[in-house]
Design an enzyme around this catalytic site. Sequence first.
Site, mmCIF file in Angstrom:
data_model
loop_
_atom_site.group_PDB
_atom_site.id
_atom_site.type_symbol
_atom_site.label_atom_id
_atom_site.label_comp_id
_atom_site.label_asym_id
_atom_site.label_seq_id
_atom_site.Cartn_x
_atom_site.Cartn_y
_atom_site.Cartn_z
ATOM 1 N N GLU A 267 -1.383 -9.246 14.405
ATOM 2 C CA GLU A 267 -0.351 -8.207 14.404
ATOM 3 C C GLU A 267 0.674 -8.479 15.510
ATOM 4 O O GLU A 267 0.310 -8.794 16.651
ATOM 5 C CB GLU A 267 -0.999 -6.842 14.634
ATOM 6 C CG GLU A 267 -0.009 -5.691 14.601
ATOM 7 C CD GLU A 267 -0.663 -4.334 14.865
ATOM 8 O OE1 GLU A 267 -0.322 -3.372 14.171
ATOM 9 O OE2 GLU A 267 -1.523 -4.252 15.775
ATOM 10 N N LYS B 287 4.396 -1.881 8.638
ATOM 11 C CA LYS B 287 3.327 -0.924 8.895
ATOM 12 C C LYS B 287 3.829 0.484 8.579
ATOM 13 O O LYS B 287 4.882 0.911 9.075
ATOM 14 C CB LYS B 287 2.897 -1.028 10.359
ATOM 15 C CG LYS B 287 1.617 -0.278 10.716
ATOM 16 C CD LYS B 287 1.209 -0.611 12.150
ATOM 17 C CE LYS B 287 -0.122 0.014 12.535
ATOM 18 N NZ LYS B 287 -0.540 -0.372 13.896
ATOM 19 N N CYS C 164 -3.815 -3.540 11.612
ATOM 20 C CA CYS C 164 -4.583 -2.764 12.578
ATOM 21 C C CYS C 164 -5.183 -1.496 11.972
ATOM 22 O O CYS C 164 -5.943 -1.554 11.011
ATOM 23 C CB CYS C 164 -3.678 -2.482 13.776
ATOM 24 S SG CYS C 164 -4.502 -1.949 15.291
#
Length: 331
Positions: free
Chosen positions: A45, A127, A161
């Site tokens: 990430e 995200k 994540c």
Amino acid sequence: MSGTYRVAAVQAEPVWLDVDATVDKTIALIAEAAARGASLVAFPETWIPGYPLFLWLGPVAGQMPFIARYHADSMTVDGTRLTAIREAARRHEVCVALGYSEKDHGSLYMAQSVIGPDGGVLLHRRKLKPTHVERGLFGEGDGSHLKVVDSHLGRIGALNCWEHLQPLSKYAMYAQHEELHIACWPAFGLYKGIAHALGAEANMAATQTYALEGGCFVVAPTHLLTAEGVEVFASTDEQRALLTPGSGCSRVYGPDGSMLSTPLDEHTEGLVLADIDLALIDLAKNAADPAGHYARPDATRLLWDNRPRSAVLTPGSTDAPLFPELGEPEE
């Protein structure tokens, strides 16, 4: 589509807040993965320019020296740096799953791009909800960024994540019959021994659960953090106490939840490799296909709006894709 091939999960430290040096390191790791027979290599990430650990180390006022620097070292989708990485993927004929901070004018996003062996972009996403203090730096994605695409390696998807803790987001991915999932993580040295939920044990458990629930292969790359890296962000002993060197924990899981890779030491940089066989997915889903025979649509169903959203629409305009090769957005 190839049924059997090798994948690589990166476990390495970026050159913190140095986009050009980290791009160079990315290209070197792509070459190494290809030389070791990998058909796909996955990066953590916000690998470029490194996960913004400064967000977790104190008040907003103390973050200000990092903000402009982080913006300057974030990549644009049409810039020369991403182009260089795409060219490296083409040159080495390897698929690259890249996590990075994407700069779109005045906003940043926690982006993931999956690049094919011809250098074309197979998948690009942001995200959906940055986690906790990440919201002070990054914008949000939308439902169109829960996407699984066809490729020569099977159906590929990606999440960042703690998106792996969102049951509905996961189910949207499972329902697209994902076969190979990229689970990008930062370093797990943040608040070690203080916040169990941020540690490797809890988050690799979530990654393993994703493989088991989704009946898919999962490639999970992670950052490494060295003592030198700690000094980039920490200026006081109190801040240093919040960051622990090491904490690399890259893994590859199979569709039955088993770990297929041999872990590296948490302080060791390298590639975590595993050979996968997509035929094993049928065996796993014969027992439990979450969006197929094991679903109960009479009892529970997911409402998922997968349309792209823009802040401004003018008459006759649509939300255009960032990469033309990905096609027009669905209405």
